[in-house]
Design a protein around this motif. Structure first.
Motif: not given
Length: 663
Positions: A595-600, A628-629, A633-638, A658-663
């Motif tokens: 919430x705090x750092x992904x947009x940044x 980001x890296x 790595x965590x997104x696949x686990x989530x 929340x992690x959808x934007x990583x893709x």
């Protein structure tokens, strides 16, 4: 005058193709002698009714070859261990997976069900023995002492001991309540493949690749006798139900032995090759062997086999007058097991509410159980065997009907050795009898088993006080529940002993944790949050990291981008933890970071490269790339855990969004 019909002593019953690939393990149900379970390289466990051609049920879920299988005494549950170290328990009556047990690091070589309590023991190539509570899906205790693969495990008839045989040439006896080894039995010069408890007496038999069978006294913890001269490695042994003799499944023959003194009563030619398991029902011995994908079953008519009394002998080697030969044995004097009078019900699917009483299953466990299936292949045989006939008992497959014997073709080949005349009663000479290793052992004074009700004797104490140190288990855990009309109240000393279970261990853990937290607190007082977290990570104790994150999570302003680079690898470990509180803390921290750092992070990475040299921007860009890296790595686990049910499932689904934007 008509010639009477003579039947065979031993015959082949049938041969089936049990699996699509090689058979790797098999076991007979000991209660009925009619149920057969096979494990294969095709990762399946198949159930068969002896002398019927069709598979009853096929159990799937393992992802590596099934190395070991075992049926419980009522033949309602089956446990199977795989090459990867996973264990699965199926309920055969309900036709469904019951438990998945993970923890071994190598092949499962041996399994056994406790005769009364709801426990399973497993032995592995990783040298460990584990005791599992089926109800709670957890490991109760680990027994360490063997230095090589554990090949066979057997619970004692009274459920208090566990015997183990291993490739390190030793047999060990474990006290389940005290959680420690009672005795070690050395003497074999090769891997020990099998152990069996006498059904009544304090006696243990072990068979080894050194071609010997040894008998061990479980009161004096010493060797009783040793039989040498087996045709090959000993893989299958079985006591007669009344304890009068021991059967050894040798290469192409069945041998019948006594142990006090050691002698061979009979030898029956069977032609079954390397027999893998034996069972007895209705005075018939059933033997099963496997080769590649085929399984063969054989029958020996025990009414035509000498099991006690008259001894098979070589008259050339024993020409002593009758008066000089050993006297006829009488009843044994060894102590007998005290069995409970009730039977044990199958494991209940209990609802686990207390965190101290459950192990939080991982997503892998849940996936394993979802993907495990019990496929009924033959509904008619399944209903006959596993569906109760009435509310009291279940009828095993044709338990009351012996297998009919075919006519005898050649009486000369039916048995390798003819039965001797009743007039002779001499010891069968076995060359080079142990334990001396040279010469023959003189006849022991204690006679062999004749009846299952030995003469009473004063019972010596078996468990010294040092063997009863508590480990969180009590003797009642290994016995069925029995209502006692007037149960005495615990005395003060016993009550305090119950309260103090595990107290010393917990004190050591908390003292170490307090020391580590003091170290982190010393850095925290300087006001440098990043260095405080670095020191907690350096201690390599996730509990300290959790304690610190629980504080930092309460104040979002403490979070900086460089703190994320340190914490994210720790969050990945927390999300994979088996402890519920660790997973919860990891989810809270990850949600705050997203919430705090992904947009940044995404904005900085998407910005065009700068012109000129901007050191602070370059450092910020480097931190964003690193974060980001780690987040990828965590997104696949989530994502893999977002399918879980309950509170954790909803938390992981929120993180996944929340992690959808990583893709």
């Amino acid at each position: 005058m008509a010639t009477p019909v003579v039947t065979k002593t031993a015959w082949k019953l049938q041969e089936i193709v049990a699996h699509a690939s090689n058979v790797s393990s098999l076991v007979l149900g000991k209660a009925s002698g009619r149920l057969l379970a096979t494990g294969g390289d095709d990762c399946r466990v198949n159930l068969w009714s002896i002398n019927k051609p069709n598979c009853i049920m096929s159990l799937t879920g393992h992802t590596s070859p099934v190395e070991s299988v075992r049926l419980n005494t009522p033949e309602e549950l089956i446990v199977a261990g795989s090459q990867s170290g996973s264990i699965r328990v199926w309920d055969l009556e309900a036709a469904k997976i019951l438990r998945t047990l993970m923890g071994h690091k190598a092949n499962i070589c041996s399994l056994d069900f406790h005769p009364y309590g709801e426990f399973v023991a497993s032995g592995s190539q990783d040298t460990n023995i584990k005791l599992w509570d089926i109800r709670r899906k957890g490991c109760v205790f680990r027994y360490r002492g063997h230095s090589q693969a554990v090949r066979c495990l057997r619970f004692s008839p009274d459920g208090k001991w566990l015997a183990s045989a291993a490739d390190d040439h030793t047999v060990k006896l474990w006290d389940l309540t005290a959680g420690k080894m009672m005795s070690e039995f050395p003497g074999h010069t090769g891997p020990v493949n099998v152990v069996e408890f006498h059904p009544n007496e304090y006696l243990l038999a072990s068979g080894s690749s050194d071609r010997t069978i040894r008998f061990w006294d479980l009161e004096k913890f010493q060797v009783v006798s040793c039989i040498e001269g087996e045709p090959g490695p000993v893989r299958s042994i079985l006591f007669n139900p009344d304890g009068c003799c021991l059967y050894s499944g040798c290469q192409d023959s069945l041998r019948v032995y006594g142990w006090e003194p050691e002698r061979c009563f009979d030898v029956v030619l069977v032609h079954w090759g390397k027999v893998a398991d034996l069972a007895i029902c209705n005075d018939q011995l059933i033997g099963v062997a496997f080769s590649q994908s085929n399984v063969s079953s054989y029958v020996v008519d025990l009414t035509r086999v000498t099991r006690t009394g008259t001894v098979a002998q070589d008259p050339v080697q024993d020409s002593r007058p009758l008066a000089q030969q050993p006297p006829h044995p009488s009843a044994p004097l060894r102590r007998i097991y005290e069995r409970p009078s009730t039977t044990c019900s199958k494991p209940q699917r209990v609802k686990q509410n207390s965190e101290s009483e459950r192990r939080s299953p991982s997503s892998e466990d849940d996936r394993d159980e979802r993907e495990s299936r019990a496929e009924i292949q033959n509904a008619e045989d399944y209903n006959e065997i596993f569906q109760p006939k009435n509310s009291i008992s279940r009828t095993p497959p044709r338990r009351s009907e012996p297998f009919p014997a075919p006519p005898e073709d050649d009486m000369a080949t039916a048995k390798e050795a003819a039965k001797p005349s009743p007039a002779t009663d001499a010891q069968f000479p076995v060359p080079n009898i142990c334990p001396g290793g040279a010469g023959t052992l003189e006849v022991l004074s204690r006679p062999p088993v004749i009846t299952s009700t030995p003469a009473p004797k004063a019972e010596p104490a078996i468990f010294p006080a040092t063997r009863n140190e508590p480990i969180g288990l009590k003797a009642s855990d290994f016995l069925p529940a029995v209502k006692i009309p007037q149960q005495a109240e615990l005395v003060d000393e016993d009550a305090m002993s119950q309260i103090r279970k595990g107290h010393d261990t917990m004190c050591v853990v908390l003292t170490s944790r307090h020391k580590n937290l003091d170290t982190v607190r010393g850095v925290w007082t300087t006001g440098d949050i990043k260095t405080s977290v670095d020191s907690a990570v350096a201690i390599n104790d996730l509990s300290v990291v959790v304690d610190l994150l629980n504080i930092v999570n309460q104040k979002a302003s403490l979070w900086k981008l460089d703190l994320c680079t340190t914490v994210l690898p720790q969050i990945e470990k927390l999300l994979q933890s088996k402890y519920e509180s660790y997973v919860q803390t990891g989810c809270t921290s990850l949600k705050l970071i997203l919430q705090r750092f992904l947009p940044l992070i995404t904005d900085i990475l998407a910005a065009p490269p700068s012109v000129g040299v901007d050191i602070s921007r370059e450092e910020r860009l480097h931190k964003c790339r690193l974060c980001y890296k780690q987040l990828k790595s965590i997104s696949s686990l989530v994502k893999s855990k977002s399918g879980l049910s309950g509170r954790h499932g909803s938390a992981f689904r929120e993180l996944h969004l929340l992690m959808a934007s990583l893709d």
